[in-house]
Write an enzyme that holds these catalytic residues in place. Structure first.
Site, mmCIF file in Angstrom:
data_model
loop_
_atom_site.group_PDB
_atom_site.id
_atom_site.type_symbol
_atom_site.label_atom_id
_atom_site.label_comp_id
_atom_site.label_asym_id
_atom_site.label_seq_id
_atom_site.Cartn_x
_atom_site.Cartn_y
_atom_site.Cartn_z
ATOM 1 N N ILE B 108 -20.482 106.458 77.880
ATOM 2 C CA ILE B 108 -19.567 107.212 76.794
ATOM 3 C C ILE B 108 -19.983 107.476 75.390
ATOM 4 C CG2 ILE B 108 -19.628 104.929 75.886
ATOM 5 C CD1 ILE B 108 -16.129 104.642 75.419
ATOM 6 N N SER B 109 -19.736 109.031 75.101
ATOM 7 C CA SER B 109 -20.096 109.376 74.122
ATOM 8 C C SER B 109 -19.648 108.500 72.881
ATOM 9 C CB SER B 109 -19.316 110.704 73.440
ATOM 10 O OG SER B 109 -19.399 111.565 75.458
ATOM 11 N N GLN B 110 -21.263 108.913 72.329
ATOM 12 C CA GLN B 110 -21.060 108.021 70.769
ATOM 13 C C GLN B 110 -19.951 108.465 69.691
ATOM 14 O OE1 GLN B 110 -24.465 110.002 68.314
ATOM 15 N NE2 GLN B 110 -24.837 108.392 66.515
#
Lengths: 813, 259
Positions: B108-110
């Site tokens: 899950i992206s930053q």
């Protein structure tokens, strides 16, 4: 001196020492292979370096052992060997179950705990094996040189044997064989003595080896990191492994997905409407993907290959009669050349499995469509391929991403992208010919700029007065492609580059007649970083520019072949401060990881070396000189161990340039040095047995190392220039001729040093063994760091200086 | 020789110490592996996360072209329960400004990158947006609060199934999901005002470019799973011309002495 064993002797048979040493060296090489598959090679290097400190710890352990009769200590060898045999398999399997993810280390502190866990697990087998050998040396008495010779000769067979084994079997199976050899070494020692438990020992050994054999049935592929490209590809429904083969140069796996094709097309234009054909993907060690297109002879199927940045060379030279495709892999560049109608295509790749795959398992992809005689696929490196005189080429195409992608390859040597490598390729261009160098365009730019700078320097070296007239570079968001022309680029050619970029939406980075308003138009950056830097690199102030640039753009040379090294200390605080705001991607990991490994190795070494001193477990000497002697012993065994490894590593790299094949060079160097040192150790044993003074012989051997080293260092440029163009057999024989005398001399200082200790301070032997172990680990990690700054000539010079210092220290032993 | 050696009892103690040390090391390692951190006040942590994003945006304003992100984007990030989109074992870190593993080799992206990407899309309430690579579903959930409809495609069946369940459970009715290959986009729902491709391949899929409306925007993060190197913004002009902007999501000038 007699080798006849008795029931009370703590000494194992020499054959057992040799077997164990062979097994442990093979284990080290196998771990490098296995962990390069599972993780990434820089972390694999760090893990194994630290684990090798098991050698240093073994010396400490033996020194700390309670005093007991020598006859009881005889058990340490077989127990250690058996421990190695069990631990080398069990610990590897356990380490695989620790969910270490190298990509996450800067985000998640838990990853450091996993890394430490892997250190701990991999450490154990080396510790066990080194304890066995260290104990043998501790009680070796006058037979120390003989034992050391057995150790070295065994290691030499292990080095050679592993390279051979990996052609035939998987690294996992090889690990089982290594474990079995360890078990046999233990059994050979235990069975030699008149024991009641002989039958038990035999049954236990046979049982363990059988268990290992059965285990291999279910154990073929190591579980690779979930974030490696192969693991990602295999998660996609419908992807299946067509073929895989282990090879010392890397684990090659071919995968295919009939429903969701791979569509590998680096540099493809955003304006492209062309479809990408069915592809098989080839991975090396689960990464470094290349593709094999399915081509049935219909040119429209591969039209997309003409719509990429990588086609710029062929776009300018569509009628090139002779084309050389370098590191051809699965053959996309061959097809590209074919799409433009290349008349004769020579393709080279050092990995033999590519050619084999294209001829056999993947023959129906495109190979059959290539008219006979048009393509010649050669399994070799391009530098070896170009050694015999050949006709020049109209176009030489390097592979996409010649510079590697992640920056993790800082200490991965690259002999293709060096000043000398580029010069060799450029010399094989016919008048008007083009050398095409595609690179990954990272932001901020680094590899593309380093290559550009190297091209300028190379052209100046070739006597070109205006190098900028021979250069062009274009880019999209992913690739930057440099053209190095044999002749000045004419205006019409420069306009062809302009038109190509305009048609496909690529950006101009450099042309001799480029105007500022022509740059940064399609793939727009906040500033025209690439174009501004390229202009600066051909201008007067280029040195100042490189000084000010936050990435290292020093050119890679054959002596310093680290194209992937961009790290500058100056940038580190800024990058670290920007960690959460996108800064992590700026960091080139290879160099910091190497430094971290060195720092850890030094700290652990100080602990292992210091512990027996702090615990006052080194006993008393019969002729005590005092603290100065302690220091002299510490320094002597450090410099001798360090010098050995530095020379070995530096020669390995130097010979790669002569033998052109890293695998051949590594095997020959390791085997040659270890065998030579083994012979040297036997010679020392015999000379001492004949009554020669140990200290005198020791001094002579150190002087010999320094003298031979200096002579070879002075002759190296001359030798390299001549040997490089000779057939492999002659070059290899000459290489052995270079290595052996040095190896023989290098095999003496350590056992003779121990022999001196044995006279008046026997308890110091394990300590010296530990110091030697620690210093070899430190120097193995330090060698690439030194080479990055000073080149391999610097590494050899430093090694000679270390041996010279050993000569000074010899009088205090 | 025996006289020169240490006392056996002391040696025993040293070895005992070594054994205790090793046991402690393994115990710490095991604890780090199995013990999740205590759950915190999610709302407060979301606010802290958005504050961290604001700070990073200010720090990178010269490069992303603005000192502030759209308030509605940040407001949405402050509302969405990110912890509901991550696996149980990484839930305590759900609001840290960093990428997190979600299994199956995906992340899950930053939050900072999610915020930047969403802002770059310039979402409008009437927009239809395509997402290629649903992953955990967090990016789609963010978009769903800002646009009319989100179409999300995921290639890994387990992730697609879980995201669909999650959207249903959390009441995201504006998100339509599909399991399969995203290369050809979502032909039936095209064209789109915005397209988000969550992981860059080696080229931008031409079918996606075709499914982008005139005046539409496409955003692609480029780099490795845990380190985004640049954001690629592709805009299609009204006449169909394409332009790419390469945005470095970090305030880093490659030359010293030049700002």
């Amino acid at each position: 001196m007699s080798a006849a064993p008795d029931n009370a002797s703590p000494l194992p048979p020499m054959s057992a020492v040799g077997m164990l040493s062979a097994a442990v060296l093979a284990y080290e090489l196998l771990l490098m292979r296995l962990f390069a598959i599972v993780h990434w090679h820089h972390f694999a290097f760090m893990m194994i370096s630290i684990a090798l400190l098991g050698y240093g710890a073994s010396g400490t352990f033996i020194a700390l052992l309670p005093a007991m009769r020598a006859s009881r200590l005889r058990w340490l060898f077989p127990v250690g060997a058996a421990g190695f045999s069990i631990a080398c398999v069990i610990c590897f399997l356990a380490a695989q179950h620790l969910p270490f993810n190298a990509l996450e280390v800067f985000w998640n502190p838990r990853q450091w705990a996993y890394l430490a866990g892997i250190y701990g697990l991999l450490f154990l087998p080396f510790f066990f094996a080194a304890t066995s050998i260290g104990t043998a040396l501790r009680f070796g008495g006058p037979r120390i040189p003989q034992l050391y010779a057995a150790d070295l000769c065994g290691a030499s067979v292990g080095a050679c044997g592993t390279a051979g084994l990996l052609f035939r079997i998987t690294p996992s199976t090889a690990l089982v064989i290594v474990s079995s050899i360890g078990a046999l070494a233990a059994a050979a020692t235990a069975l030699r003595w008149q024991l009641k438990q002989r039958a038990l020992v035999a049954i236990a050994t046979a049982g363990w080896i059988t268990l290992l054999g059965l285990g291999t049935v279910h154990w073929h592929i190591p579980a690779i990191n979930a974030y490696k490209p192969l693991a990602q590809a295999l998660r996609i429904p419908g992807t299946h492994m067509l073929y895989q083969r282990h090879h010392p140069m890397g684990w090659l796996s071919v995968v295919r997905n009939a429903t969701i094709p791979f569509r590998y097309a680096p540099g493809l234009s955003l304006n492209s409407e062309a479809a990408i054909p069915d592809q098989a993907a080839i991975f090396i060690d689960g990464q470094a993907m290349s593709a094999v297109d399915r081509y049935r002879g219909h040119s429209e199927a591969i039209v997309y290959l003409r719509q990429t940045t990588l086609s710029i060379g062929l776009h300018l030279r569509p009628n090139a009669k002779r084309i050389l495709v370098v590191n051809a892999g699965g053959g996309q560049d061959i097809l590209r050349a074919n799409a433009y109608g290349g008349h004769q295509i020579d393709a080279v790749d050092p990995h033999p499995d590519y050619a084999s795959l294209l001829h056999n398992e993947l023959a129906d992809f495109w190979r059959g469509q290539m008219p006979s005689g048009r393509l010649h696929y050669h399994t070799t490196t391009v530098r070896a391929f170009l050694q015999p005189p050949r006709k020049p080429y109209g176009l030489i195409q390097l592979p996409p991403g010649s510079n590697g992608g992640s920056g993790a390859s800082a200490f991965g040597e690259n002999t293709l992208l060096t000043i000398e490598g580029l010069a060799q390729l450029w010399q094989y261009l016919e008048p008007g010919g083009l050398l095409v160098v595609p690179l990954w365009a990272r932001l901020p730019p680094r590899g593309s700029l380093k290559a550009f700078r190297m091209a300028v320097i190379m052209l100046e070296d070739q006597g070109i007065v205006h190098p900028s007239d021979h250069l062009a570079m274009i880019r999209d968001w992913r690739t930057a492609v440099m053209l190095i022309a044999k002749s000045s680029l004419a205006n019409v050619e420069q306009n062809a580059v302009r038109n190509f970029c305009r048609r496909w939406g690529f950006d101009l980075v450099f042309l001799p007649s480029l105007r500022p308003e022509e740059v940064n138009r399609h793939n727009v950056l906040a500033q025209p970083f690439f174009a501004n830097a390229a202009r600066a690199l051909v201008g007067e102030g280029r040195e100042a520019f490189c000084q000010r640039y936050k990435f290292d753009l020093r050119p890679a040379t054959d002596d310093r072949p680290f194209f992937g090294h961009f790290f500058k200390w100056r940038a580190l605080p800024e990058i670290a401060a920007l960690r959460t705001a996108g800064g992590i991607a700026l960091l080139d990991w290879g160099y910091p990881v190497l430094l971290a490994a060195l720092a850890q190795a030094v700290v652990f070494s100080l602990f292992f070396i210091g512990l027996p001193v702090l615990k006052n477990r080194l006993g008393k000497r019969e002729s005590r000189i005092g603290r100065r002697q302690d220091l002299a012993i510490l320094l002597y065994f450090s410099v001798v161990g360090g010098g050995f490894l530095l020379l070995e590593i530096a020669y390995m790299q130097r010979l790669t340039l002569v033998l052109h094949h890293p695998l051949v060079a590594a095997t020959l160097t390791l085997t040659g040095f270890l065998m030579g040192a083994g012979i040297g150790s036997i010679c020392a044993y015999q000379a001492v047995a004949k009554g020669m003074a140990v200290r005198r012989l020791l001094r002579k051997s150190l002087m010999a190392v320094c003298l031979i080293g200096m002579l070879e260092l002075a002759a190296m440029p001359w030798l390299m220039a001549r040997l490089g163009s000779m057939p492999l057999g002659i070059a290899a024989a000459a290489a052995v001729g270079l290595i052996m005398p040095l190896g023989v001399a290098m095999g003496m200082p350590f056992p003779l040093g121990l022999a001196l200790l044995n006279r008046h301070w026997m308890e110091g032997i394990p300590w010296a063994w530990g110091i030697n172990g620690c210093s070899t680990v430190i120097s193995a990690v330090a060698a690439p760091l030194i080479a990055i700054s000073m080149g391999y000539t610097g590494v050899i010079t430093l090694a000679i200086l270390l041996y010279g210092f050993g000569l000074v220290l010899a009088k205090w032993l | 020789m025996a006289n020169a050696g240490p006392h056996p009892e002391k040696s025993f103690r040293a070895l005992q110490g070594l054994a205790i040390g090793l046991s402690a090391f393994w115990a710490v390692l095991a604890t780090a592996h199995v013990c999740p951190l205590r759950a915190q006040d999610w709302t407060a942590r979301r606010q802290e996360m958005v504050a961290a994003i604001r700070a990073d945006v200010i720090a990178t304003r010269n490069y992303i072209g603005k000192g502030l992100l759209r308030p509605d984007v940040l407001a949405v990030l402050e509302q969405i329960p990110r912890h509901a989109f991550v696996p149980e074992d990484v839930r305590p870190a759900a609001y840290e400004n960093r990428p997190l593993p979600i299994g199956f080799g995906q992340t899950i992206s930053q939050p900072y990158i999610v915020a930047l990407m969403t802002d770059l899309l310039e979402p409008a309430a009437t927009d239809r947006v395509l997402e290629v690579g649903t992953g955990s579903g967090y990016q789609a959930a963010v978009l769903a609060e800002l646009v009319a409809r989100v179409y999300s495609i995921e290639i890994i069946p387990e992730l697609a199934r879980r995201a669909k369940e999650r959207f249903g459970r959390l009441g995201y009715t504006k998100i339509e999901t599909r399991e399969g290959d995203g290369y050809f986009g979502w032909y039936d729902a095209a064209p789109f005002d915005g397209i988000v491709v969550t992981a860059a391949a080696d080229h931008v899929p031409p079918p996606l470019v075709r499914q982008l409306k005139a005046g539409g925007r496409m955003v692609i993060p480029v780099g490795q799973r845990f380190s985004v190197q640049q954001l690629l913004l592709i805009t299609k002009a009204q006449n169909g011309d394409l332009k790419t902007r390469q945005i470095l999501p970090v305030r880093f000038v490659p030359l010293t002495g030049v700002h």
